[in-house]
Design a protein around this motif. Structure first.
Motif, PDB file in Angstrom:
ATOM      1  N   SER A  98       1.985   7.853  -4.762  1.00 46.45           N
ATOM      2  CA  SER A  98       2.561   6.498  -5.059  1.00 46.45           C
ATOM      3  C   SER A  98       1.844   5.376  -3.945  1.00 46.45           C
ATOM      4  O   SER A  98       1.738   4.396  -4.439  1.00 46.45           O
ATOM      5  CB  SER A  98       4.004   6.729  -5.204  1.00 46.45           C
ATOM      6  OG  SER A  98       4.456   6.876  -3.734  1.00 46.45           O
ATOM      7  N   THR A  99       1.854   5.935  -2.955  1.00 41.37           N
ATOM      8  CA  THR A  99       1.461   4.732  -1.863  1.00 41.37           C
ATOM      9  C   THR A  99       0.043   4.931  -1.616  1.00 41.37           C
ATOM     10  O   THR A  99      -0.352   3.761  -0.536  1.00 41.37           O
ATOM     11  CB  THR A  99       2.338   4.952  -0.339  1.00 41.37           C
ATOM     12  OG1 THR A  99       1.811   6.357   0.378  1.00 41.37           O
ATOM     13  CG2 THR A  99       3.415   4.928  -0.569  1.00 41.37           C
ATOM     14  N   ASP A 285       7.949   6.084  -7.216  1.00 44.10           N
ATOM     15  CA  ASP A 285       7.190   4.872  -7.827  1.00 44.10           C
ATOM     16  C   ASP A 285       7.541   3.405  -7.076  1.00 44.10           C
ATOM     17  O   ASP A 285       6.526   2.587  -6.880  1.00 44.10           O
ATOM     18  CB  ASP A 285       7.222   4.556  -9.388  1.00 44.10           C
ATOM     19  CG  ASP A 285       6.627   5.900  -9.951  1.00 44.10           C
ATOM     20  OD1 ASP A 285       5.754   6.490  -9.453  1.00 44.10           O
ATOM     21  OD2 ASP A 285       6.760   5.939 -11.215  1.00 44.10           O
ATOM     22  N   GLY A 288       6.010   3.226  -3.725  1.00 39.61           N
ATOM     23  CA  GLY A 288       4.533   2.823  -3.967  1.00 39.61           C
ATOM     24  C   GLY A 288       4.352   1.426  -4.173  1.00 39.61           C
ATOM     25  O   GLY A 288       3.516   0.795  -3.490  1.00 39.61           O
ATOM     26  N   ASN A 292       2.212  -0.663  -1.664  1.00 38.56           N
ATOM     27  CA  ASN A 292       0.772  -1.346  -2.127  1.00 38.56           C
ATOM     28  C   ASN A 292       0.994  -2.674  -2.136  1.00 38.56           C
ATOM     29  O   ASN A 292      -0.272  -3.583  -1.790  1.00 38.56           O
ATOM     30  CB  ASN A 292       0.467  -0.760  -3.341  1.00 38.56           C
ATOM     31  CG  ASN A 292       0.258   0.781  -3.473  1.00 38.56           C
ATOM     32  OD1 ASN A 292      -0.619   1.182  -2.515  1.00 38.56           O
ATOM     33  ND2 ASN A 292       0.752   1.731  -4.151  1.00 38.56           N
TER      34      ASN A 292
END
Length: 299
Positions: A98-99, A285, A288, A292
């Motif tokens: 996710s990341t 999620d 992430g 991000n």
């Protein structure tokens, strides 16, 4: 409304806890956590590489999309007395995906064999090893769950005190920030929590800190000076006795000028992100998205 999957897992957890022997049987508790963790296997496309960090056993865990220069130092939970790469490999793998980060998962020394401050020393060592290996703080995240969340904060505080450059971000999942157990949710969520019990949560710290003051800032970070810590994401379940640990941490951090993103997950329990339920996927999620978004700005 909670998903059918989460309702089933919560019922399973209640039955699992009820089946455990009364009192603290350390060996049984360690085996029990290993068994629970075996229910969430790692996806076949995840690369797992065993390593050592200045003598500390660890694993590199990387999803196919992991950016080589981005590292997430993940500190596992387990009340400072439980946990291993086996118990947290699965959540580390999901966080890697996710990341878009490589995850370093160290097996820091556990109490009571290695009491405070052994875990902090190992976590600080792991971070400095990453820096010495060429990773840049502006592309690093540090985080963890439960005791690993508290350990994350203690590590950041130790690094700050020593003058080290801190990582870009921190992610805390149900962090254990008050080893004295004074939060009101210890009582108000006691019936709702399927996993943790107030009596055990208040009794366990002696194995880690002995007679040390439970309000020591490196033991219970809600009493620490949090000024200067990196932006943090905090997730906690509404149905867990450690809810107040997160609420008070967030209030304290915000008052100290720390940028905080905070979410309380309805109907969820302690570190629900480790289980195979829709809510866990959503939470992973969102971790992430947080990483991000922040690191794309700082890149």
């Amino acid at each position: 409304m909670p998903s059918p999957e989460s309702i089933a897992v919560k019922q399973y957890l209640k039955a699992f806890v009820a089946s455990q022997p009364a009192g603290l049987d350390l060996e049984a508790s360690r085996k029990g956590l290993e068994m629970l963790s075996s229910l969430t296997p790692v996806a076949p496309d995840i690369k797992v590489e065993k390593t050592t960090v200045e003598g500390i056993p660890a694993e590199w865990i990387a999803a196919p999309n992991a950016v080589e220069s981005r590292v997430f130092l993940y500190l596992h939970g387990g009340a400072y007395i439980l946990g291993s790469c086996n118990t947290h490999r699965s959540i580390a793998a999901k966080i890697s995906r996710s990341t878009a980060s490589k995850v370093l998962l160290p097996e820091y020394r556990l109490a009571p064999e290695n009491p405070f401050p052994a875990a902090i020393e190992d976590a600080v060592q792991a971070y400095r090893w990453l820096i010495s290996s060429g990773y840049k703080p502006e592309q690093m995240i540090i985080g963890g769950d439960s005791a690993g969340g508290g350990l994350t904060l203690s590590t950041l505080l130790s690094l700050k005190e020593a003058g080290d450059v801190l990582p870009a971000l921190t992610v805390l999942l149900s962090p254990w920030t008050d080893l004295e157990g004074t939060g009101e949710s210890m009582e108000t969520r006691a019936e709702a929590d399927p996993w943790l019990k107030p009596e055990a949560s208040r009794a366990t710290p002696v194995l880690y800190i002995g007679k040390l003051d439970r309000r020591h800032p490196l033991v219970s970070p809600i009493y620490a000076d949090l000024k200067g810590l990196p932006p943090m994401l905090v997730h906690v379940g509404n149905d867990e006795i450690l809810l107040s640990d997160s609420v008070r941490l967030v209030d304290h951090a915000s008052a100290a000028g720390v940028e905080v993103s905070f979410k309380v997950w309805d109907d969820m329990w302690h570190v629900f992100q480790t289980f195979e339920i829709p809510e866990a996927k959503q939470a992973i999620d969102e971790i992430g998205e947080f990483v991000n978004q922040k690191l794309s700005v700082n890149a």
